[in-house]
Design a protein around this motif. Structure first.
Motif, PDB file in Angstrom:
ATOM      1  N   GLN A 439      32.178  32.505  36.944  1.00 62.74           N
ATOM      2  CA  GLN A 439      33.261  33.333  37.876  1.00 62.74           C
ATOM      3  C   GLN A 439      32.717  34.445  38.530  1.00 62.74           C
ATOM      4  OE1 GLN A 439      35.771  33.194  39.650  1.00 62.74           O
ATOM      5  NE2 GLN A 439      37.557  32.961  38.052  1.00 62.74           N
ATOM      6  N   LYS A 440      31.579  34.950  38.022  1.00 59.42           N
ATOM      7  CA  LYS A 440      31.159  36.378  38.657  1.00 59.42           C
ATOM      8  C   LYS A 440      30.376  36.150  40.082  1.00 59.42           C
ATOM      9  CE  LYS A 440      30.948  40.350  39.047  1.00 59.42           C
ATOM     10  NZ  LYS A 440      31.848  40.439  40.229  1.00 59.42           N
ATOM     11  N   LEU A 441      29.789  34.935  40.003  1.00 56.52           N
ATOM     12  CA  LEU A 441      29.051  34.478  41.256  1.00 56.52           C
ATOM     13  C   LEU A 441      30.173  34.448  42.470  1.00 56.52           C
ATOM     14  CD1 LEU A 441      26.451  34.009  42.579  1.00 56.52           C
ATOM     15  CD2 LEU A 441      26.481  31.724  41.971  1.00 56.52           C
ATOM     16  N   ASN A 442      31.420  34.356  42.286  1.00 57.90           N
ATOM     17  CA  ASN A 442      32.429  33.934  43.300  1.00 57.90           C
ATOM     18  C   ASN A 442      32.665  35.103  44.252  1.00 57.90           C
ATOM     19  OD1 ASN A 442      32.791  31.141  43.084  1.00 57.90           O
ATOM     20  ND2 ASN A 442      34.030  31.564  41.240  1.00 57.90           N
ATOM     21  N   SER A 443      32.422  36.468  43.403  1.00 61.05           N
ATOM     22  CA  SER A 443      32.717  37.643  44.247  1.00 61.05           C
ATOM     23  C   SER A 443      31.500  37.997  45.224  1.00 61.05           C
ATOM     24  CB  SER A 443      33.121  38.773  43.120  1.00 61.05           C
ATOM     25  OG  SER A 443      31.923  39.019  42.465  1.00 61.05           O
ATOM     26  N   ILE A 444      30.513  37.248  44.965  1.00 58.01           N
ATOM     27  CA  ILE A 444      29.214  37.363  45.764  1.00 58.01           C
ATOM     28  C   ILE A 444      29.054  36.248  46.848  1.00 58.01           C
ATOM     29  CG2 ILE A 444      26.773  37.498  45.763  1.00 58.01           C
ATOM     30  CD1 ILE A 444      27.115  38.539  42.619  1.00 58.01           C
ATOM     31  N   HIS A 445      29.300  35.135  46.577  1.00 57.94           N
ATOM     32  CA  HIS A 445      29.254  33.979  47.400  1.00 57.94           C
ATOM     33  C   HIS A 445      30.081  34.155  48.611  1.00 57.94           C
ATOM     34  CE1 HIS A 445      28.153  30.156  44.411  1.00 57.94           C
ATOM     35  NE2 HIS A 445      27.086  30.588  45.319  1.00 57.94           N
ATOM     36  N   GLU A 446      29.224  33.671  49.673  1.00 55.19           N
ATOM     37  CA  GLU A 446      30.058  33.816  51.121  1.00 55.19           C
ATOM     38  C   GLU A 446      30.436  34.989  51.556  1.00 55.19           C
ATOM     39  OE1 GLU A 446      29.390  31.314  52.714  1.00 55.19           O
ATOM     40  OE2 GLU A 446      28.512  30.143  51.006  1.00 55.19           O
ATOM     41  N   GLY A 447      29.819  36.017  51.260  1.00 56.49           N
ATOM     42  CA  GLY A 447      30.267  37.467  51.422  1.00 56.49           C
ATOM     43  C   GLY A 447      30.839  38.399  50.543  1.00 56.49           C
ATOM     44  N   THR A 448      30.365  39.292  50.072  1.00 55.98           N
ATOM     45  CA  THR A 448      30.898  39.989  49.106  1.00 55.98           C
ATOM     46  C   THR A 448      31.995  40.439  49.148  1.00 55.98           C
ATOM     47  OG1 THR A 448      29.822  41.872  49.727  1.00 55.98           O
ATOM     48  CG2 THR A 448      28.379  40.813  48.616  1.00 55.98           C
ATOM     49  N   THR A 449      32.563  41.151  48.445  1.00 57.46           N
ATOM     50  CA  THR A 449      33.914  41.650  48.300  1.00 57.46           C
ATOM     51  C   THR A 449      34.120  42.927  49.364  1.00 57.46           C
ATOM     52  OG1 THR A 449      34.673  41.082  46.178  1.00 57.46           O
ATOM     53  CG2 THR A 449      36.031  42.782  47.188  1.00 57.46           C
ATOM     54  N   GLY A 450      32.935  43.540  49.286  1.00 58.88           N
ATOM     55  CA  GLY A 450      33.029  44.836  50.282  1.00 58.88           C
ATOM     56  C   GLY A 450      32.790  43.968  51.601  1.00 58.88           C
ATOM     57  N   ILE A 451      32.165  43.123  52.111  1.00 61.95           N
ATOM     58  CA  ILE A 451      32.035  42.499  53.289  1.00 61.95           C
ATOM     59  C   ILE A 451      33.353  41.844  53.609  1.00 61.95           C
ATOM     60  CG2 ILE A 451      31.175  40.445  54.674  1.00 61.95           C
ATOM     61  CD1 ILE A 451      28.604  41.035  53.167  1.00 61.95           C
ATOM     62  N   GLN A 452      34.184  41.092  52.836  1.00 56.60           N
ATOM     63  CA  GLN A 452      35.360  40.648  53.046  1.00 56.60           C
ATOM     64  C   GLN A 452      36.317  41.696  53.530  1.00 56.60           C
ATOM     65  OE1 GLN A 452      35.875  37.257  53.176  1.00 56.60           O
ATOM     66  NE2 GLN A 452      33.717  37.192  52.525  1.00 56.60           N
ATOM     67  N   GLY A 453      36.211  43.016  52.571  1.00 53.72           N
ATOM     68  CA  GLY A 453      37.216  44.238  53.113  1.00 53.72           C
ATOM     69  C   GLY A 453      36.881  44.541  54.604  1.00 53.72           C
ATOM     70  N   LEU A 454      35.580  44.775  54.815  1.00 55.55           N
ATOM     71  CA  LEU A 454      35.466  45.202  56.120  1.00 55.55           C
ATOM     72  C   LEU A 454      35.830  44.109  57.268  1.00 55.55           C
ATOM     73  CD1 LEU A 454      31.646  46.387  55.620  1.00 55.55           C
ATOM     74  CD2 LEU A 454      33.747  47.854  56.103  1.00 55.55           C
ATOM     75  N   ASP A 455      35.921  42.710  56.906  1.00 58.98           N
ATOM     76  CA  ASP A 455      36.214  41.956  57.816  1.00 58.98           C
ATOM     77  C   ASP A 455      37.897  41.798  57.974  1.00 58.98           C
ATOM     78  OD1 ASP A 455      36.140  39.317  59.249  1.00 58.98           O
ATOM     79  OD2 ASP A 455      36.767  38.238  57.657  1.00 58.98           O
ATOM     80  N   LEU A 456      38.504  41.943  56.613  1.00 63.33           N
ATOM     81  CA  LEU A 456      40.102  42.176  56.843  1.00 63.33           C
ATOM     82  C   LEU A 456      40.433  43.243  57.593  1.00 63.33           C
ATOM     83  CD1 LEU A 456      42.650  40.941  55.732  1.00 63.33           C
ATOM     84  CD2 LEU A 456      42.380  42.548  54.032  1.00 63.33           C
ATOM     85  N   LEU A 457      40.069  44.557  57.375  1.00 58.51           N
ATOM     86  CA  LEU A 457      40.418  45.598  57.927  1.00 58.51           C
ATOM     87  C   LEU A 457      39.852  45.925  59.427  1.00 58.51           C
ATOM     88  CD1 LEU A 457      42.245  48.131  57.949  1.00 58.51           C
ATOM     89  CD2 LEU A 457      40.748  49.392  56.578  1.00 58.51           C
ATOM     90  N   GLY A 458      38.468  45.689  59.469  1.00 58.56           N
ATOM     91  CA  GLY A 458      37.974  45.867  60.666  1.00 58.56           C
ATOM     92  C   GLY A 458      38.024  45.023  61.630  1.00 58.56           C
ATOM     93  N   ARG A 459      38.438  43.653  61.375  1.00 62.99           N
ATOM     94  CA  ARG A 459      38.883  42.641  62.484  1.00 62.99           C
ATOM     95  C   ARG A 459      40.197  41.869  62.310  1.00 62.99           C
ATOM     96  NH1 ARG A 459      33.541  41.409  60.226  1.00 62.99           N
ATOM     97  NH2 ARG A 459      31.760  41.908  61.539  1.00 62.99           N
ATOM     98  N   LYS A 460      40.451  41.422  61.049  1.00 63.46           N
ATOM     99  CA  LYS A 460      41.567  40.432  61.028  1.00 63.46           C
ATOM    100  C   LYS A 460      42.953  41.026  61.394  1.00 63.46           C
ATOM    101  CE  LYS A 460      38.800  37.066  60.283  1.00 63.46           C
ATOM    102  NZ  LYS A 460      38.305  36.436  59.301  1.00 63.46           N
ATOM    103  N   VAL A 461      43.354  42.112  60.608  1.00 67.09           N
ATOM    104  CA  VAL A 461      44.508  42.757  60.804  1.00 67.09           C
ATOM    105  C   VAL A 461      44.797  43.630  62.193  1.00 67.09           C
ATOM    106  CG1 VAL A 461      44.991  43.125  58.356  1.00 67.09           C
ATOM    107  CG2 VAL A 461      43.862  44.848  59.459  1.00 67.09           C
ATOM    108  N   VAL A 462      43.712  43.552  62.769  1.00 67.02           N
ATOM    109  CA  VAL A 462      43.786  44.355  64.202  1.00 67.02           C
ATOM    110  C   VAL A 462      43.577  43.293  65.331  1.00 67.02           C
ATOM    111  CG1 VAL A 462      43.365  46.657  63.379  1.00 67.02           C
ATOM    112  CG2 VAL A 462      41.543  45.221  63.993  1.00 67.02           C
ATOM    113  N   ALA A 463      43.137  42.060  65.116  1.00 63.05           N
ATOM    114  CA  ALA A 463      42.914  41.296  66.086  1.00 63.05           C
ATOM    115  C   ALA A 463      44.170  41.066  67.005  1.00 63.05           C
ATOM    116  CB  ALA A 463      42.278  39.836  65.583  1.00 63.05           C
ATOM    117  N   ALA A 464      43.976  40.657  68.234  1.00 63.24           N
ATOM    118  CA  ALA A 464      45.040  40.520  69.046  1.00 63.24           C
ATOM    119  C   ALA A 464      46.338  41.271  68.982  1.00 63.24           C
ATOM    120  CB  ALA A 464      45.600  38.875  68.712  1.00 63.24           C
TER     121      ALA A 464
END
Length: 606
Positions: A439-464
């Protein structure tokens, strides 16, 4: 009444999967879309049943063996566990590689919603074995979407047929997650190919010995390309290329294997391209659009990682539940007679607390992923452009949540499964410790949790202009109304509505700070923002499940077992909405005040 558990681990609850598909969501209604017109609930059930049987009867028994004997790297080649030679053709035979793809490429055009929940059984059974399938399907889909007819015939077709496997090759030793710093080079060569040179690392499935070839979907820079992500292009690089109708070496070298604590059945490798100056790759899509194209596979992989998180938490939860129902130990606090038989530990309140928390994480996460897959189906095949656009916004918003929540909270669920087993859970004779490692690898695979947080707040919720966030709010409102009509406690819906308003107001404030140029202030608590939005999104899914459970109880068509199932859903929804949802308010305050302790820390202060 005493609880009972199945004799062997079911991996996931069939009743819950069917509930998510047909009561929480109306997956059969997708068949009204032309893309899925050839399907019905019956065809969905056939696919699910065949996948469940294979996962339980064939795949699950191989997990411990492959965990104990990882692939070896010797004589310049990777040697996987011998079981993979038999397993991979059987996985291919299930139709998994192209199940969701059009019939023109050999697919079944199955809704992603159905495929996702079916594949979760395979991940729960043996996530490493399934990963070869998931990566190959994603790589082939990239070529399907952006490749030339020649690439489709030459590279895509053998992947979809199962003759070859595929990977995604992004990470480099000096760059890590910073794709702007990718150095792999591509120099135009003869016959439309490019000579590739460079190194990649952590390439899952980068070599194996059960098919003839591996195709690496790779980010590289064409000579003269600008720095940063704008200079990246996407290339298909087979380990062996076709010349004169036969496969020859393509100058792709495995230089080392990573020794992992989990996911041991699939190798993670370091690769070198072009040591001998003769590695050829073929451009996929437009030059300079590599990262844009690769996001298709990356986003698909993020959903796959989220499903792995749910599946790995689920198989451990099912194991813990069975253990708790069958392990006698101790007596209730008020039972003083030592001659009285010991109680199964499931009768102890604290064990039920741990099991209920696992249940809410597993089934809340599965519901979130099912919803994300539903919106993906509508985004691709909806009846109108407006419907497709709105669903696409919701998929984009939910993807970082659907990847992160199951990984982070799934790890917590796995630790609880170990705890339920007590000292046995800490031993290798029992499987929970292995699933915890996985399970531990899943928080690292395909972008760490920190990267996902930056994506969510920095891009996804403010897009369009916040269009995705508004659409999410509308979905919450519709769920609250459904729950009200079903007879769910109105306070649950009111609490969800308030939390949603608070998050939307916070997002506007943080977005305004970013627009004013204070990006650091906007993103300072992006990890906390990810946490609060994950809790909120899963609360939304639990309210949807509570509504469907109330509707089920009102029908009154099921016996005691059915009533127990619905009552369990209502208890789990109560738990999440009463114990987790209130945390949103605390996290909103933390993000709003801009508490700066860790950003103020200087390296020397540690």
């Amino acid at each position: 009444m005493p609880m009972t558990a199945p004799a062997s681990n079911p991996l996931l609850s069939d009743r819950d999967v069917d509930f998510q598909l047909h009561e929480v969501l109306d997956t059969e209604s997708l068949c009204r879309l032309p893309a899925f017109a050839d399907h019905s609930r019956e065809t969905f059930t056939l696919f699910l049943d065949s996948t469940r049987r294979f996962a339980r009867d064939v795949l699950a028994p191989t997990y411990r063996l492959m965990d104990a004997e990882p692939p070896s790297f010797r004589d310049g080649r990777v040697h996987t566990h011998p079981l993979m030679r038999a397993l991979y053709p059987q996985l291919v035979e299930l139709g998994l590689l192209s199940a969701t793809r059009p019939v023109e490429v050999g697919g079944q055009q199955l809704p992603l919603t159905v495929y996702s929940l079916a594949s979760a059984y395979l991940m729960a059974a043996n996530l490493s074995a399934y990963a070869f399938i998931g990566l190959t399907a994603g790589a082939a889909h990239l070529i399907e979407a952006f490749g030339t007819p020649w690439l489709k015939d030459t590279l895509m077709a053998p992947m979809y047929s199962g003759e070859w496997t595929g990977t995604m090759a992004l990470t480099e030793p000096q760059a890590g997650s910073s794709l702007a710093d990718v150095r792999t080079r591509a120099t135009p060569a003869e016959h439309g190919s490019y000579r590739i040179s460079g190194s990649k690392i952590f390439i899952s499935g980068g070599d194996q010995d059960f098919t003839q070839n591996v195709v690496h979907l790779t980010l590289a820079r064409v000579d003269g390309a600008p720095p940063g992500t704008r200079g990246l292009s996407l290339f298909a690089i087979p380990a062996r290329r076709l010349e004169g109708g036969r496969l020859v070496d393509n100058d792709v070298r495995v230089t080392g294997a990573i020794h992992k604590i989990g996911w041991k059945g699939i190798p993670s490798l370091a690769l070198n391209y072009g040591e001998g100056g003769d590695c050829h790759g073929w451009l996929v899509g437009q030059e300079g659009k590599g990262l844009t194209h690769m996001f298709q596979m990356m986003n698909e992989a993020r959903i796959m990682v989220g499903l792995n998180g749910v599946a790995t938490a689920s198989v451990a939860y099912q194991e813990a539940l069975a253990y708790a129902c069958n392990r006698p130990q101790g007596r209730l606090a008020w039972e003083k007679d030592a001659a009285r038989p010991q109680r199964p530990i499931v009768e102890h309140a604290d064990v039920r607390r741990m099991l209920l928390r696992q249940k809410t994480i597993v089934e809340g996460g599965l519901s979130l992923l099912a919803a994300a897959a539903w919106y993906a189906d509508v985004a691709a095949h909806g009846a109108t452009p407006e419907e497709r656009e709105r669903a696409g916004l919701l998929v984009d918003l939910l993807t970082p949540l659907a990847k992160t929540f199951p990984a982070e909270k799934g790890f917590e669920a796995n630790t609880l499964a170990v705890q339920v087993h007590g000292g046995y859970g800490y031993s290798t004779e029992y499987l929970p410790e292995a699933w915890l490692r996985d399970q531990k690898l899943n928080s690292i695979h395909e972008g760490t949790t920190g990267i996902q947080g930056l994506d969510l707040l920095g891009r996804k919720v403010v897009a369009a202009g916040g269009a995705a966030l508004r659409a999410f709010g509308e979905e919450v409102d519709a769920t609250v109304e459904r729950a009200r009509q079903a007879g769910v406690d109105p306070a649950w819906g009111e609490a969800l509505e308030k939390a949603t308003r608070d998050v939307m107001e916070l997002t506007l404030e943080l977005g305004a700070a970013g627009m004013a140029g204070d990006v650091e202030r906007m993103l300072r608590h992006s990890a906390d923002y990810m946490e609060l939005f994950s809790v909120l999104a899963v609360a939304w899914r639990w309210l949807a499940q509570a509504a469907a459970a109330r509707e089920g109880l009102s029908r009154g068509l099921e016996g005691q077992e059915g009533r127990d199932f619905y009552e369990g859903k209502l208890a789990a929804a109560q738990y999440w909405l009463h114990t987790e949802l209130p945390r949103v308010g605390l996290l909103v305050t933390l993000c709003r005040t801009g508490e700066d302790s860790y950003t103020r820390m200087k390296p020397g202060w540690f």
